[in-house]
Every structure is written in structure tokens, then in C-alpha cells.
Design a protein around this motif. Structure first.
Motif, PDB file in Angstrom:
ATOM      1  N   GLY A   1     -10.878   5.757  -3.731  1.00 29.54           N
ATOM      2  CA  GLY A   1     -10.578   4.657  -2.818  1.00 29.54           C
ATOM      3  C   GLY A   1      -9.286   3.918  -3.090  1.00 29.54           C
ATOM      4  N   ALA A   2      -8.460   4.424  -3.992  1.00 26.41           N
ATOM      5  CA  ALA A   2      -7.174   3.777  -4.220  1.00 26.41           C
ATOM      6  C   ALA A   2      -6.351   3.802  -2.935  1.00 26.41           C
ATOM      7  CB  ALA A   2      -6.415   4.479  -5.346  1.00 26.41           C
ATOM      8  N   ALA A   3      -5.615   2.720  -2.710  1.00 28.49           N
ATOM      9  CA  ALA A   3      -4.780   2.628  -1.514  1.00 28.49           C
ATOM     10  C   ALA A   3      -3.450   3.332  -1.715  1.00 28.49           C
ATOM     11  CB  ALA A   3      -4.544   1.165  -1.156  1.00 28.49           C
ATOM     12  N   GLY A   4      -3.170   3.726  -2.943  1.00 28.50           N
ATOM     13  CA  GLY A   4      -1.904   4.388  -3.197  1.00 28.50           C
ATOM     14  C   GLY A   4      -1.654   4.513  -4.674  1.00 28.50           C
ATOM     15  N   THR A   5      -0.441   4.871  -4.994  1.00 29.80           N
ATOM     16  CA  THR A   5      -0.039   5.063  -6.383  1.00 29.80           C
ATOM     17  C   THR A   5       1.264   4.306  -6.588  1.00 29.80           C
ATOM     18  OG1 THR A   5      -0.991   7.295  -6.249  1.00 29.80           O
ATOM     19  CG2 THR A   5       0.399   6.814  -8.155  1.00 29.80           C
ATOM     20  N   MET A   6       1.341   3.586  -7.682  1.00 24.75           N
ATOM     21  CA  MET A   6       2.575   2.883  -8.038  1.00 24.75           C
ATOM     22  C   MET A   6       2.910   3.295  -9.457  1.00 24.75           C
ATOM     23  SD  MET A   6       3.368  -1.226  -8.199  1.00 24.75           S
ATOM     24  CE  MET A   6       3.266  -1.528  -6.436  1.00 24.75           C
ATOM     25  N   THR A   7       3.867   4.175  -9.571  1.00 24.83           N
ATOM     26  CA  THR A   7       4.169   4.687 -10.897  1.00 24.83           C
ATOM     27  C   THR A   7       5.594   5.218 -10.902  1.00 24.83           C
ATOM     28  OG1 THR A   7       3.241   5.982 -12.710  1.00 24.83           O
ATOM     29  CG2 THR A   7       3.369   7.074 -10.555  1.00 24.83           C
ATOM     30  N   GLY A   8       6.055   5.636 -12.070  1.00 20.82           N
ATOM     31  CA  GLY A   8       7.438   6.044 -12.209  1.00 20.82           C
ATOM     32  C   GLY A   8       7.646   7.537 -12.230  1.00 20.82           C
ATOM     33  N   PHE A   9       6.635   8.305 -11.831  1.00 19.84           N
ATOM     34  CA  PHE A   9       6.745   9.763 -11.823  1.00 19.84           C
ATOM     35  C   PHE A   9       8.043  10.182 -11.132  1.00 19.84           C
ATOM     36  CE2 PHE A   9       5.474  13.955  -9.886  1.00 19.84           C
ATOM     37  CZ  PHE A   9       5.433  14.659 -11.077  1.00 19.84           C
TER      38      PHE A   9
ATOM     39  N   THR B   1       0.865  -1.173   0.000  1.00 14.50           N
ATOM     40  CA  THR B   1       0.000   0.000   0.000  1.00 14.50           C
ATOM     41  C   THR B   1       0.901   1.221   0.000  1.00 14.50           C
ATOM     42  OG1 THR B   1      -1.807   1.090   1.197  1.00 14.50           O
ATOM     43  CG2 THR B   1      -0.131   0.036   2.522  1.00 14.50           C
ATOM     44  N   GLY B   2       0.299   2.372  -0.156  1.00 14.58           N
ATOM     45  CA  GLY B   2       1.093   3.596  -0.091  1.00 14.58           C
ATOM     46  C   GLY B   2       1.613   4.043  -1.434  1.00 14.58           C
ATOM     47  N   THR B   3       2.751   4.689  -1.411  1.00 13.71           N
ATOM     48  CA  THR B   3       3.339   5.237  -2.631  1.00 13.71           C
ATOM     49  C   THR B   3       4.551   4.406  -3.009  1.00 13.71           C
ATOM     50  OG1 THR B   3       2.609   7.450  -1.970  1.00 13.71           O
ATOM     51  CG2 THR B   3       4.276   7.307  -3.718  1.00 13.71           C
ATOM     52  N   TRP B   4       4.410   3.659  -4.074  1.00 12.43           N
ATOM     53  CA  TRP B   4       5.523   2.850  -4.567  1.00 12.43           C
ATOM     54  C   TRP B   4       6.115   3.523  -5.802  1.00 12.43           C
ATOM     55  CZ3 TRP B   4       7.089  -2.560  -3.589  1.00 12.43           C
ATOM     56  CH2 TRP B   4       6.664  -3.003  -2.322  1.00 12.43           C
ATOM     57  N   TYR B   5       7.406   3.339  -5.926  1.00 16.48           N
ATOM     58  CA  TYR B   5       8.127   3.986  -7.026  1.00 16.48           C
ATOM     59  C   TYR B   5       8.541   2.942  -8.063  1.00 16.48           C
ATOM     60  CZ  TYR B   5      11.757   6.462  -9.562  1.00 16.48           C
ATOM     61  OH  TYR B   5      12.511   7.022 -10.556  1.00 16.48           O
ATOM     62  N   ILE B   6       8.138   3.159  -9.290  1.00 18.36           N
ATOM     63  CA  ILE B   6       8.558   2.247 -10.366  1.00 18.36           C
ATOM     64  C   ILE B   6       9.864   2.758 -10.946  1.00 18.36           C
ATOM     65  CG2 ILE B   6       7.983   1.258 -12.588  1.00 18.36           C
ATOM     66  CD1 ILE B   6       5.196   1.099 -11.842  1.00 18.36           C
ATOM     67  N   SER B   7      10.861   1.929 -10.822  1.00 18.32           N
ATOM     68  CA  SER B   7      12.205   2.324 -11.245  1.00 18.32           C
ATOM     69  C   SER B   7      12.378   2.183 -12.751  1.00 18.32           C
ATOM     70  CB  SER B   7      13.229   1.436 -10.537  1.00 18.32           C
ATOM     71  OG  SER B   7      14.516   1.665 -11.058  1.00 18.32           O
TER      72      SER B   7
END
Lengths: 302, 302, 302, 302
Positions: free
Chosen positions: B200-208, B5-11
Motif C-alpha cells: 500500500g505504499a504510495a510511492g518510493t522516495m530514495t536515491g537509487f 506521492t509517486g516516485t521521488w528522487y533523493i539527490s
């Protein structure tokens, strides 16, 4: 340098009952290809389930066939990948082990077909062996107009194209009108081989399980015996069409190769790895109708 | 077990000037991710140009990040492949090196979406770490309706989905209506993060390239400060939209990471490996407008 | 002859509560377009739900707008169809009622992009009014490379293209490099209008519900006040992005036009004809954030 | 009520040398269909070039065939459109003129296949004549899994599906496993008719230019004479495959109908309206090989 023409056989990737790459069957494929008198063998193509192999398995297929074919049969290697850098790496490895040619399709889901020349130039512009430009909309999701194929051929310094964009016969005519002397291989399981040759194809490169039939059709054409070419085509067309079905065709093909004694199993990496009972019944039916009895030897042709 | 959950970073996958995988930059990405306080890092995803790597390069990325992240940051690994057997192999290797989760999209160009459950079951039905079901129509050519996503989640024993099928906000609502409690990550470069969280998203997982901004938006939402969430989103939206552009966005992102001191080069494996002059001018313009100055440290947020 | 440049407004097709084409609202759209000072109005485009109208309804839209616009505002008519013969018929009817231009996209699901010139030649090669070549991959399923767009323009004797293939800014640069002086309209709801104008677009032709904002951005560019153009773009971007969402965007746009007093209802012909509660809440939120109050009058711009 | 089963003939739309809809030929098509003893005729389908007709031409085809067929032959009408409202209007008009059934495919380029039920319910949920759900990925760009087809059938209160998603035989088995008693028509020009019937298809609905052959194959199956069914299939397969080619097939079919005395011209609305010389030579060749002589009378079958 190997002449890229004639009847080439696209090898499937055989699997053991346990689901591993089956090296013994791979070697038997090379033996069979020699028996069938084909002009060459192509590995790691779409019907070789190349996208479904790990890198280690890919290397196993390459090394096994290179070893088995050395001095006996030229082989071409499918090197398609989404990035030019990976195609380069694939092609370099193929050349290392003695490939007579490499085969490269457009990168999957390519949007801007104007960029196809730059892609081929970067990927194989300096490839030391001949490049076969593969026109494969079903597997790549990319339809290339004739102008884009010509751009790809130019960028790859290639004079050889393999067509899988139906209907292939009129596309052959359009290609040859723009590039006389181009070597065009038909594909699509040989379903349109007769008319492809009629339109000027130099041969057929496909995975049809009885390549000796496609070779005989071609030889009949080359000797001017169109009547025999037509007779062979029409006689075996029910099975050509049956094996040529999308998705289920590969399992059918492997089952026939199993019956011919070439493969140990008919397994694919699709979700239902073996043809189901109804498909097997249809297979028995059609083989009986066209009079094909499965053995590794070339079938006797009327 | 890592909470997904939370903010994940796509490398991204960084390259040297010579075009090789750049391990030093990879290690700096892990350092930066820690600095930015993200909840985890995802490697070998679409924006990690996973399709454009050789198997050896893929392993280099995996091993380097696993080594750098150990004990500091959970990491997830993209394991998508056309065949379940290859996904299995990818996932097994990811688990070996300590992955907190694996991420798997539909096989490219899948036709029969009814078969999606069987695919996920065979690929990751018994995976010992959590599976993130990735909904990625642009890269796969496959649009999955909610019913197919639910089937995939069930087959993968998963409760986590990452959405990239625009418009994502209403799809989040439809998913949560059918599966309350599902963990949904937004993606798409964070362009819709504000409304994704609102739905309702639990977070964002993206490469921003400024993940700390997405984290701050999420934290504002979680503490009920929607006004701040909106202010942050609207302030940085010009750059979110600019980086979020298809095709050219990855080069922009890498250029910003270069300017932040994370990457050595902005190279991609696309045909034009670096952003052109006009794009760089637009980048300067938009960064100035939103007040982003590039340094590895987290930007100060209003 | 009408100059095809500037800010053109793409009209939606309004429906009554009973689901019929709403002629009163159509007339109000023309009034509003005049109030908003746009340079022209385009009807029967993708966002005019042209594919969702019967022939009689299509004629109603055409006749109503032609009558309302006569002597006040030039109008262009979407004439796209799968067959050249039908495009011809559509275009002839548009010319009959006084259209200033016709707009034609590629035939849906076209495979051979080399045939695009022949299509445009046959469809509109002798059209007596200017032809706008529309580049619309989402609605047609056809991605046209720059070379195909040039061929279409030549065949249509056209010097005007409307782009909807993201990312539009670099495609504008590529088009203008090959065809200096080309009139390029940006589209896509105005989301990229700022950078489209920056790359040399002559204007924007889209259905954004506040076309006066797009006009103000363009005028700022034309007078060299880029700072103002940027300020306007960035201020309203949250709503531009929100309205610009695929699929749900049209209902949002119509709801805003309803609130502005232009339409009687927000109905579309999609399956869920009105925006749902969550979308309406997001709409209220974003309009408040950017400070847009809905009235038929042009909004006051900072 | 007409029984929807057996061998139905899909009528092309004939054009005069001047490119207009050819009503005389349309009437001859009805005559020929009666001569060929088919169970019904379907108009305004994909192979009727329905997308390439103006609304007035569509009405001409409908009225002409309705008038010619009244009291002689049941007819079904293709009513596909992107919006449910237009399908409803099409279907209402078809019912008005006496259609025995309407045929409706998915809306082109539909993304969310979960919405297919709502579409069919809104379009034809209360249609007073039977609805044929058409599974047509090539023309619509939409692949429907079996679950979506079932949802469409339920929403349309329909028990009849026409399949064009290759390979059709296994899809028939999957459909009948889930919905025993379903009436399934094969299509695709009859290329797979033999195996479709083998899998349980109730008939074939296609535009093959010798429908009496498909009827004879079906009757052989129904009387348990599979040997005859196979013999007929295999004998004529070279021509079935030739006519069944994508894109060029329609012109071939019309040329054969011209030779049979049914049509005045072979014109289509494609860009190259007539088969070229090479195609005509191939046609002569294949007709001679399978022994088909063109006359309006039913061919004598072995």
C-alpha cells in the motif's frame, strides 16, 4: 602555547527569554571564569548544546567568546562533526579567532573503530593548535577502547584526552599505562574528579557550575593535601551528583548560573526548556544541604 | 499544492575533485530528474550527506537546486536537527526558497520516544508546507514504534511518512491499519519497493541511481500489471541490492551517476572517498548482468 | 578433523503445535541436510533461536542432532554466552557429544572491544575442537572492527570466522589482507554469498532454506564457472532477499521448510509465532517467480 | 501475600575461589539480609550475574536461597529472558519454590516497544504471584518510555515497577502522574535513593552492600524526618557513588560483602574477577572517609 592542564570550564550556551543566543550572558561567563580562576574555557561542547545551534548561532558564540576572552583567558573550541571536512572547517575558523585548542570527538554512530585514526588524521592531522581528543560515548553513541583512543591521539598529533566514558578512573589508569605522560582531563560534571585526579588526571574539564570547587580539589591534590581534597569532594558531592544527572543536569546547571548572576535565563533547547518545580525544589534542598549560596564570586571553601 | 506521492528522487550532494560542493553537477541532477520523469526531488537527506556539509555548503545546495528546479520540479528539503529550534530555522529557509515539503527525522539518539510528539509540534507544528515524517533508525539511532510515528504525524499535521526501518513491508501494513489513507513512501534504496507497493505504499522516495526503474515498477502496480512490476523488480534486483549496501552504497551510487553523465566525480565525504577497485569490479559485473548501460537518458525497460 | 569450509547449514529449532521442541523435525533436518549435500550443520545459533530456549530444551536439541548426525555429518554448536565460564561449559558439553566445532560470538552489549581477546582466551583458549569466531552485531549489539576480530581469532587459536556485519564483502577483503589463509564463512541468509565468495570466502554458513542453491553457487565459483554462479544467484535473489529480511525472515524460512516436508510447523518463539497472511501471500508470489517448488529433495538447478 | 514495598536487597551470586557458586555464602546472604532488617531479597537479577550462570547454577542459587529464606524472608526471582516461553518457565520454577514475586525486564535489544504489552502478557499475564516490571536499559539495551512501561504493567497485571533508567526521580514523577498508587522501587545502587523517595518511590530494591543505610533513609522519610534522611544520604554518598560505578561496581560490592563476613570471596565472572589494587586503595579511602567499618552487623547510623 597555552598549557592544556588544570581546571577548564566548559561554557553553556545561554539563551534569552526569547530563545536567542544571549551574548551579554556569554560575556559574563568569561568574566566569571576569570573570577573563578580557571585555567581556560571551552565552548561549543556537548554541554554547550553545540548540536542545537544554527551555524549563525555557532559563529555568534565563537566570536563573542573570542572577543571577550582575548588576552585574558585561553579558550578551546568544540569542532566535532560527522565528516572530517567539516571538522577541518570548524577547526580552521576556531584557529582564526584565536583558539588555544580544538576539541574533537568521534563521528556520531561510527561503526568501525579501526577507522578512527584515519578520521582524526584527515580532520586535524595538521591542525596548528593542540587537539583535545574527546571520549564521549553518550553524545556520540560510540565507545572507544583504549587502543582506539591511542590511535586517535597519534593521528591528531595530540597528547591530550578528555574522558567521559564511565567509569573514568580505571580508564585513566589504562591510558596512562600505555601512554605515560599523557594529559588526561576528567569530565562528567566532576562527579568522579577526586578519583580521576587520584589516578593521574592532569585536571578536569567540565561544565560544573562551581568550577572553583573543582579547582580547589585539584590544588589540594597537587600540594599533597589529599585530606583537604577529600573533604571538599565529600562536602559538595550531593550537589555534584545532582547537577551531574543526565538530561536534566544541564537545566539545573543553567539555573544555578542564573542564580549566581551569570546567566539571564536557565533556558535550554531541550523540549522542556526550564527545570520543573520538583527539580527546583530538589535544587534548593541540595544547595542548602551543602551550603552553597549562589553569587558570581567564588564560594568560600572550607 | 504539490501532491506528495509517486516516485521521488533523493539527490546526493556532488563534490568536485577538489572536494567542494559541485554546483554544475547539482544542476545536472535536476535536469536528469526531469528526464527520468520523477515526481519530485528531495535534497539534504541522509544520502545527501547533509550531516557532512558546512552550513554554507548546505545553503549552496539549497539555493542551487531551488534555482534549477523552479517551475520544473517540486523539491523537498531535509531539515532534521537535534533541536526543534534548528529544525524550525532549516524549515523556514526551505520554505523561503520554494520547497514543496520538508522532511524531518527524530533527533539523533533520542531516548524517550514519548516525547516525539512534543518535538515535532515545536519543530514543525505550524509549518506552512507539508511535512514528511522520516523513520530512519540507521542514521538517527532511534527506532520509532508505530505509536510514536502516529504521534509525530499528528504533531506535525502530516499525512506523509517515509520508512527506512526494515522490514518495511509489514510496518507499512501496521501503519495503514492504524491510519488508513496515510501516504507512505518506501525508501532503503528501493530494495523492497516491490513489496512496499504491494502493502500500500504510495510511492518510493530514495536515491537509487536509476529512479526510472522504480517509477516503472510503481506505474505497473498502479495499472494492475503486477506481472510487469515483478519482472522489472526481479530483473534489476541484483543491482538494487548491490547499490543498497550500507556504507559503501553511496559511493557506488555516485559512481553510477558519474557514468550516467550526471556527476563529475563519485567522491563522498566518507573516509575512503571513492569506491575501491574490488567494488568497481563488482559494479561492472552486476551492471553487465542486469543489462544496465549508463547514460543520462532513461534506460529502456522490458 | 573436520574441514571447516564449504556450505554449512544453520539449523532452526523446530517447535510442535504445542510449542515444544520438535525432535522428529530435528531428525528430519539432519536427513535433509544430508540430502542437500551440505558440508556440515550448525545448531543453537542465533537463527536456531538459542536465546529463546530453556537449558533443558537446549540439551534436547544438542542430544537429538548429535545422535542423528553421528557418522553422517559433522555438526558445529553455538556456545555464545555473556560470561566466559558459561561459554566454557557450553563448549565442553558440545565436545562431549561429538561436535566438530564450536561457534562463539562476542558477549552481548560488550563495551570495551579491547577486552575481546581476554574473553575468547578464557572461554575457548584451550578448546579441543576448532572455534568459529562469529561476527554478529545484530544479535549481540557489538560491532567488532577487524583488529578485534583478529585478536579474538588469536586468543581462540582459531582460523575460522563467520561474518554477519554488513557489508560483508569489503570486510572479507580487509580480513584476508591482514590474515591471508583465514577461512571466512559468509552468512546473512546468503544474500551476499555471490560477492562474499568473490572476495575470497571459503563458503557460506547460514540458515537459508535452500542450502543446495548456495552450495551450487559455491561449486560454480570453485570450478571457475562464474557465469553459472551469477546466473544462479540472480535467478534466486528475489527469494534470498525475501527470506533474508530481519525479524520476519525466520518465520518465512520455517514456513518454507514446512512446505519442503522438513518441519511440522513454522512456529517461532517470536511474539507472532507464524507469518501473517500478507507475508504468506508475498511468499507464494516470490517462490512462483523464481520457480521454487518445495520438496525435501534438492531443487533442480539451471 | 507479601507486600512489595520497602527496602529490598538484591543478592549477588557468590563464587568460591575455584569459581563455583558458593552455597555457604548464599546462606549467609540470607542471614545477613535478616540481620539488616530488609523487607525482602531479590535473586538472579542483573547484579546477581544471572546472565553469567549456567542453568544448573541458576537452579542452585534458586534452591539454596528458597531453602534458606523459607519462613524468614520473602524473596523475588529475576526471570528475564529473550522469549516469553522462557520467562514463563523461569517464573513457574520460581513460583514452585515459593517466590513472593518475579521480576521481568524487556527482552534484550527489543526494537518495537509497541510489542512490549504482548510480550509481558504472553510471559507473565497469568502469573500467580506479583510481577515486578524492571526498567533496565543498561542491561537490556532497551529504553522504555513511560507509555511502554504502563503497557507492560497492564499486560502483567502488575502494580510494581523497578526503575534503573537515569535520571530516575523525574521518571518516577511521570509514572505516578499517569498511574497514581503505583509502587515504584528505585534502584541504581541507591545513588538516587533520596530523591527517588522524595518523588514518591515506595522503596529501594538494589544490591548496595549496606542496605541498612537505605532502609534508614527510607524510614526517616516515612516518619517525616527529612533532615535525617538527608544527613544519612549525604554522609554515605561518597561510598554510594563509588560502589555505584558501572562495570567495576559489582566487584567493589562483593569485596565489601567479603569484608563484612558475608561472602568468602569477591570473585565475579567478569574478565578481571577481582578489583585491582588501585580500586582497593580507593575503596579503603572512601570507607574510611564515610566511617564504614565492615561487619555483618548493621552499621550504627547517626
Amino acid at each position: 602555547m597555552t598549557e592544556l592542564t588544570g581546571t577548564w570550564y566548559i561554557s553553556p550556551t545561554p539563551f534569552t527569554d526569547g530563545g536567542e543566543v544571549d551574548q551579554d550572558s556569554l560575556r559574563r561567563i568569561v568574566d566569571a571564569a576569570e573570577t573563578w580562576n580557571v585555567d581556560g574555557i571551552t565552548i561549543l561542547g556537548v554541554m554547550g548544546e553545540v548540536a542545537d545551534l544554527t551555524a549563525a548561532e555557532r559563529e555568534t558564540v565563537l566570536a563573542t567568546v573570542a572577543d571577550a576572552a582575548r588576552g585574558r583567558l585561553p579558550f578551546a573550541v568544540g569542532c566535532t562533526a560527522p565528516a572530517a571536512a567539516v571538522v577541518r572547517a570548524n577547526a580552521a575558523r576556531a584557529v582564526d579567532v584565536g583558539a588555544a585548542a580544538v576539541m574533537v570527538a568521534a563521528p556520531a554512530l561510527l561503526k568501525d573503530t579501526d577507522s578512527i585514526g584515519a578520521f582524526y588524521r584527515s580532520a586535524v592531522g595538521d591542525c596548528p593548535v593542540p587537539v583535545i581528543v574527546q571520549d564521549e560515548p553518550a553524545a556520540t553513541g560510540v565507545t572507544l577502547p583504549v587502543s582506539a583512543l591511542i590511535a586517535a591521539l597519534d593521528a591528531a598529533n595530540s597528547n591530550v584526552v578528555k574522558l567521559e566514558d564511565p567509569p573514568t578512573p580505571p580508564k585513566i589508569s589504562r591510558l596512562l599505562a600505555q601512554r605515560p605522560g599523557l594529559t588526561v582531563f576528567g569530565g562528567l560534571g566532576g562527579v568522579s574528579a577526586y578519583n580521576e585526579l587520584n589516578r593521574g588526571a592532569a585536571g578536569t574539564m567540565t561544565g560544573f557550575a562551581y568550577p572553583e570547587i573543582l579547582r580547589a580539589i585539584r590544588l589540594a591534590f597537587e600540594t599533597g593535601d589529599r585530606e583537604r581534597a577529600a573533604r571538599l569532594n565529600d562536602r559538595f558531592l550531593p550537589y555534584l551528583v545532582f547537577e551531574g544527572q543526565v538530561r536534566v543536569g544541564l537545566g539545573i546547571r543553567k539555573e544555578v548560573l542564573r542564580r549566581r548572576g551569570v546567566l539571564t535565563t536557565a533556558r535550554t533547547r531541550a523540549l522542556n526548556p526550564l527545570p520543573d518545580a520538583a527539580t527546583l525544589a530538589e535544587l534548593d534542598d541540595v544547595l542548602a544541604r551543602v551550603g552553597l549560596t549562589p553569587a558570581i564570586e567564588s564560594v568560600e571553601l572550607p
